[in-house]
Design a protein around this motif. Structure first.
Motif, PDB file in Angstrom:
ATOM      1  N   SER A  41     -44.087 -61.711   3.108  1.00 16.85           N
ATOM      2  CA  SER A  41     -44.419 -62.166   4.449  1.00 16.85           C
ATOM      3  C   SER A  41     -44.317 -63.686   4.529  1.00 16.85           C
ATOM      4  O   SER A  41     -44.868 -64.391   3.685  1.00 16.85           O
ATOM      5  N   ILE A  42     -43.615 -64.143   5.523  1.00 17.36           N
ATOM      6  CA  ILE A  42     -43.508 -65.574   5.800  1.00 17.36           C
ATOM      7  C   ILE A  42     -44.051 -65.769   7.206  1.00 17.36           C
ATOM      8  O   ILE A  42     -43.573 -65.135   8.146  1.00 17.36           O
ATOM      9  N   TYR A  43     -45.063 -66.606   7.329  1.00 16.50           N
ATOM     10  CA  TYR A  43     -45.705 -66.771   8.630  1.00 16.50           C
ATOM     11  C   TYR A  43     -46.354 -68.145   8.743  1.00 16.50           C
ATOM     12  O   TYR A  43     -46.607 -68.816   7.743  1.00 16.50           O
ATOM     13  N   ARG A  44     -46.608 -68.537   9.977  1.00 12.63           N
ATOM     14  CA  ARG A  44     -47.324 -69.782  10.247  1.00 12.63           C
ATOM     15  C   ARG A  44     -48.765 -69.417  10.608  1.00 12.63           C
ATOM     16  O   ARG A  44     -49.003 -68.549  11.440  1.00 12.63           O
ATOM     17  N   TRP A  45     -49.717 -70.093   9.955  1.00 13.49           N
ATOM     18  CA  TRP A  45     -51.125 -69.873  10.253  1.00 13.49           C
ATOM     19  C   TRP A  45     -51.827 -71.225  10.220  1.00 13.49           C
ATOM     20  O   TRP A  45     -51.771 -71.937   9.224  1.00 13.49           O
ATOM     21  N   GLN A  46     -52.459 -71.553  11.314  1.00 18.75           N
ATOM     22  CA  GLN A  46     -53.206 -72.788  11.468  1.00 18.75           C
ATOM     23  C   GLN A  46     -52.382 -74.012  11.060  1.00 18.75           C
ATOM     24  O   GLN A  46     -52.840 -74.882  10.330  1.00 18.75           O
ATOM     25  N   GLY A  47     -51.122 -74.033  11.526  1.00 15.14           N
ATOM     26  CA  GLY A  47     -50.255 -75.181  11.329  1.00 15.14           C
ATOM     27  C   GLY A  47     -49.517 -75.249  10.010  1.00 15.14           C
ATOM     28  O   GLY A  47     -48.711 -76.155   9.799  1.00 15.14           O
ATOM     29  N   GLU A  48     -49.765 -74.295   9.114  1.00 18.66           N
ATOM     30  CA  GLU A  48     -49.075 -74.289   7.823  1.00 18.66           C
ATOM     31  C   GLU A  48     -48.224 -73.040   7.695  1.00 18.66           C
ATOM     32  O   GLU A  48     -48.552 -71.987   8.242  1.00 18.66           O
ATOM     33  N   ILE A  49     -47.127 -73.165   6.944  1.00 19.35           N
ATOM     34  CA  ILE A  49     -46.251 -72.017   6.689  1.00 19.35           C
ATOM     35  C   ILE A  49     -46.615 -71.413   5.341  1.00 19.35           C
ATOM     36  O   ILE A  49     -46.746 -72.125   4.344  1.00 19.35           O
TER      37      ILE A  49
END
Length: 110
Positions: A41-49
């Protein structure tokens, strides 16, 4: 609502996800859970990848039970905002779809 759908859930611990799916089957919220032990999984969460390994399960259930599955996942899942998405099943083996209906509760619990 007798429509059948597939609910996809991901989690950071594949073993936790297998046990979670088992509890959903035991409680008749889904008829089956097809587990993929490891996905990337590659995702952005709270401004970080993030780029992480996760587990993934595809549940076969009634569309009417999706709100209960979402509520339960939100309550028990280790993530603050878990991935829970319902996908329509346009068609399929009539016997299998009938089996999914027979193995799940016919109406949501209140």
């Amino acid at each position: 609502m007798d429509e059948v759908c597939e609910v996809v859930i991901t989690a950071p611990d594949p073993d936790w996800l297998v046990e979670f799916a088992r509890r959903l089957v035991e409680d008749r919220l889904c008829a089956a859970g097809h587990n993929f032990q490891t996905i990337r999984s590659i995702y952005r969460w709270q401004g970080e990848i993030y780029d992480r390994s996760e587990g993934r399960v595809a549940l076969h259930t009634r569309l009417a039970l999706v709100p209960q599955i979402i509520e339960r996942t939100t309550r028990e899942h280790p993530y603050e905002v878990p991935c829970v998405v319902a996908l329509p099943i346009a068609d399929g083996n009539p016997e299998y779809l009938s089996w999914v209906r027979s193995e799940t509760v016919s109406s949501p619990r209140r």
